[in-house]
Write an enzyme that holds these catalytic residues in place. Structure first.
Site, PDB file in Angstrom:
ATOM      1  N   PHE A 123       0.302   6.117  10.073  1.00 26.45           N
ATOM      2  CA  PHE A 123      -1.032   6.096   9.486  1.00 26.45           C
ATOM      3  C   PHE A 123      -2.057   6.071  10.630  1.00 26.45           C
ATOM      4  O   PHE A 123      -1.888   5.332  11.601  1.00 26.45           O
ATOM      5  CB  PHE A 123      -1.165   4.848   8.606  1.00 26.45           C
ATOM      6  CG  PHE A 123      -2.407   4.824   7.773  1.00 26.45           C
ATOM      7  CD1 PHE A 123      -2.438   5.443   6.530  1.00 26.45           C
ATOM      8  CD2 PHE A 123      -3.550   4.179   8.208  1.00 26.45           C
ATOM      9  CE1 PHE A 123      -3.587   5.429   5.754  1.00 26.45           C
ATOM     10  CE2 PHE A 123      -4.705   4.157   7.440  1.00 26.45           C
ATOM     11  CZ  PHE A 123      -4.724   4.781   6.210  1.00 26.45           C
ATOM     12  N   ASP A 203       4.573  -2.340   9.821  1.00 26.37           N
ATOM     13  CA  ASP A 203       3.474  -2.205   8.872  1.00 26.37           C
ATOM     14  C   ASP A 203       4.071  -2.037   7.470  1.00 26.37           C
ATOM     15  O   ASP A 203       4.810  -1.080   7.209  1.00 26.37           O
ATOM     16  CB  ASP A 203       2.617  -0.990   9.266  1.00 26.37           C
ATOM     17  CG  ASP A 203       1.366  -0.856   8.404  1.00 26.37           C
ATOM     18  OD1 ASP A 203       1.414  -1.255   7.225  1.00 26.37           O
ATOM     19  OD2 ASP A 203       0.346  -0.341   8.912  1.00 26.37           O
ATOM     20  N   TYR A 228      -4.940  -4.615  -0.903  1.00 27.77           N
ATOM     21  CA  TYR A 228      -5.559  -3.875  -2.018  1.00 27.77           C
ATOM     22  C   TYR A 228      -4.691  -2.771  -2.597  1.00 27.77           C
ATOM     23  O   TYR A 228      -5.096  -2.089  -3.514  1.00 27.77           O
ATOM     24  CB  TYR A 228      -6.924  -3.312  -1.607  1.00 27.77           C
ATOM     25  CG  TYR A 228      -6.923  -2.455  -0.358  1.00 27.77           C
ATOM     26  CD1 TYR A 228      -6.490  -1.140  -0.386  1.00 27.77           C
ATOM     27  CD2 TYR A 228      -7.358  -2.977   0.864  1.00 27.77           C
ATOM     28  CE1 TYR A 228      -6.491  -0.365   0.754  1.00 27.77           C
ATOM     29  CE2 TYR A 228      -7.363  -2.210   2.013  1.00 27.77           C
ATOM     30  CZ  TYR A 228      -6.924  -0.907   1.955  1.00 27.77           C
ATOM     31  OH  TYR A 228      -6.917  -0.149   3.093  1.00 27.77           O
ATOM     32  N   LYS A 229      -3.504  -2.561  -2.040  1.00 25.95           N
ATOM     33  CA  LYS A 229      -2.634  -1.516  -2.596  1.00 25.95           C
ATOM     34  C   LYS A 229      -1.735  -2.144  -3.662  1.00 25.95           C
ATOM     35  O   LYS A 229      -2.200  -2.505  -4.727  1.00 25.95           O
ATOM     36  CB  LYS A 229      -1.853  -0.844  -1.476  1.00 25.95           C
ATOM     37  CG  LYS A 229      -2.782  -0.012  -0.579  1.00 25.95           C
ATOM     38  CD  LYS A 229      -2.097   0.544   0.649  1.00 25.95           C
ATOM     39  CE  LYS A 229      -3.100   1.361   1.472  1.00 25.95           C
ATOM     40  NZ  LYS A 229      -2.726   1.458   2.879  1.00 25.95           N
ATOM     41  N   ARG A 372      -0.372  12.795  -4.072  1.00 26.49           N
ATOM     42  CA  ARG A 372       0.424  11.570  -4.106  1.00 26.49           C
ATOM     43  C   ARG A 372       0.283  10.898  -5.473  1.00 26.49           C
ATOM     44  O   ARG A 372      -0.814  10.829  -6.035  1.00 26.49           O
ATOM     45  CB  ARG A 372      -0.059  10.577  -3.048  1.00 26.49           C
ATOM     46  CG  ARG A 372      -0.051  11.093  -1.629  1.00 26.49           C
ATOM     47  CD  ARG A 372      -0.276   9.958  -0.647  1.00 26.49           C
ATOM     48  NE  ARG A 372      -1.493   9.186  -0.962  1.00 26.49           N
ATOM     49  CZ  ARG A 372      -1.854   8.083  -0.333  1.00 26.49           C
ATOM     50  NH1 ARG A 372      -1.083   7.583   0.619  1.00 26.49           N
ATOM     51  NH2 ARG A 372      -2.967   7.453  -0.659  1.00 26.49           N
TER      52      ARG A 372
END
Ligand SMILES: *Cc1c(COP(=O)(O)O)cnc(C)c1O
Length: 413
Positions: A123, A203, A228-229, A372
């Site tokens: 990422f 991560d 927040y995911k 996605r």
């Protein structure tokens, strides 16, 4: 799968009652919980009461009466069981990017000249933070294929780079790739990192809350992850950081803010680090958003993540079972090689996604041609995924995406 069959699966689904813990808008099928988890009922009522009561009435006394000051630790201890961490090893603070900076720096130690190995397709923030830290601390950053880097070719690339007697080496790995959904074998990677004398920083942004994670079993030295995911903490929710118990004593990191001081309210002129995981704290915690995350984590109460994983796999099979022509599955088919998102490739992925959103199916787009879809079993039903796959087929087969309005890119994609 027919809608009747999907409804039968929902009736037999032991996780089905969990959907009621969420406050979902009608008329949409939300397949973007891998990017922003939806609102929980518990977070909604908690935020209301924190604002009106704890802040509104309690004012500054709430730091003590509502124990705001220890919230980063308490929420960390709620996340700990979701990632296989013992209590006292996880703190909630800042963003993933900032936590990454802190743990990478902690792993490299005080001197210059360390080596950070990471994946080229990590990422971007992971790459950028590593790059910034390397620049600041005169470390070297090498990104590539981690398997190749760890199997020795790095020695040729950078001379005696891997000679850990001469320099600290840190391997930074994101378990699940945000683009493809491919997943590393973390037990194997951490073992190989340790075999060359490196420390492992993991991560867990696309892992924590999505499937069983066990930082103790993988042996990773440090980990970070997103609030927040899959943890549904709300937009910009604070992130978490984990430090293996063996590194807690004497833990040091360079963002030495007052909240990471051993006695912040002594207001001493010199920094003295707090013991243990609190040394990763920097400044005043964002109580509103941290309370939202704290309450949102109640959605996991009594939930077996192994069951969540197997339902996600069943949803995956339904979604990809009969993809329309022109759509390519990018995510590995073998469950052990992937997280719980589906990534599909299509030359007009952006427009296709806009057409899906216009029909109430919300996923997202990643450069250059990827759609996605997050499969999040706490609130998704079999019937939702069966319907979404039918709508995808319709959009592709009728070329419903082929309209100017679906091709204009927004600022946030
Ligand atoms: C989402 C995500 C982040 C987010 O970082 P922020 O600092 O919260 O913006 C970082 N790393 C990975 C792998 C991610 O998927």
């Amino acid at each position: 799968m027919t809608l009747d069959e999907a409804e039968a699966r929902d009736r037999a689904d032991p996780l089905a009652p969990l959907r009621d813990r969420f406050s979902l808008p009608g008329g949409i099928i939300y397949l973007d919980g891998n990017s922003l988890g939806p609102l929980t009922k518990s977070a909604l009522s908690r935020v209301r009461s924190v604002v009106a009561e704890e802040w509104g009435r309690g004012l500054i006394t709430s730091w003590n009466t509502h124990d705001w000051i220890d919230l980063p630790r308490r929420v960390g201890d709620k996340i700990a069981p979701l990632i296989g961490a013992p209590s006292g090893t996880v703190i909630v603070a800042d963003s993933t990017s900032i936590n990454l900076f802190k743990v990478l720096a902690a792993a490299l130690g005080p001197g210059p000249g360390g080596l950070i190995l990471t994946e080229r397709d990590n990422f971007p923030t992971d790459l950028y933070v590593a790059e910034g830290l390397a620049h600041l601390g005169q470390h070297e950053l090498v990104s590539g294929d981690l398997h190749e880097l760890l199997s020795g070719s790095v020695r040729q690339m950078s001379g005696s780079a891997m000679d850990v007697s001469r320099r600290p080496v840190v391997v930074l790995v994101t378990e699940v790739n945000y683009r493809t959904g491919a997943r590393h074998d973390m037990v194997d990677l951490v073992r190989r990192a340790h075999a060359v004398g490196a420390l492992a920083v993991t991560d867990l942004c696309h892992s924590a809350g999505a499937f069983p994670v066990d930082v103790t079993a993988t042996g990773t030295d440090f980990a970070v992850g997103c609030g927040y995911k899959y943890l549904n903490g709300g937009p910009g929710a604070p992130a978490f950081a984990y430090v293996a118990p063996r590194h807690l004593q004497g833990l040091r990191q360079p963002l030495t803010g007052w909240m990471g001081h051993a006695q912040p309210f002594d207001f001493a002129p010199d920094y003295r680090p707090a013991g243990g995981i609190d040394a990763l704290r920097v400044g005043t915690p964002p109580i509103l958003s941290m309370s939202a995350l704290d309450a949102a984590l109640e959605a996991f109460t009594g939930v077996d993540l192994a069951q969540v994983r197997s339902k996600a796999d069943a949803l995956f099979d339904i979604f990809v079972h009969d993809l329309p022509d022109g759509v390519e599955l990018l995510t590995p088919a073998d469950p052990k090689d992937r997280g719980t998102q589906v990534s599909l490739r299509h030359p007009e992925a952006y427009a296709v996604m806009q057409a899906l959103i216009a029909r109430g199916v919300i996923g997202d787009f990643r450069q250059p041609d990827i759609m996605r879809f997050g499969l999040t079993p706490l609130y998704l039903r079999f019937v939702d995924v069966a319907k979404a796959s039918g709508i995808l087929r319709e959009v592709i087969e009728t070329r419903a995406w082929d309209r100017a309005e679906f091709k204009t890119r927004a600022k946030v994609v």
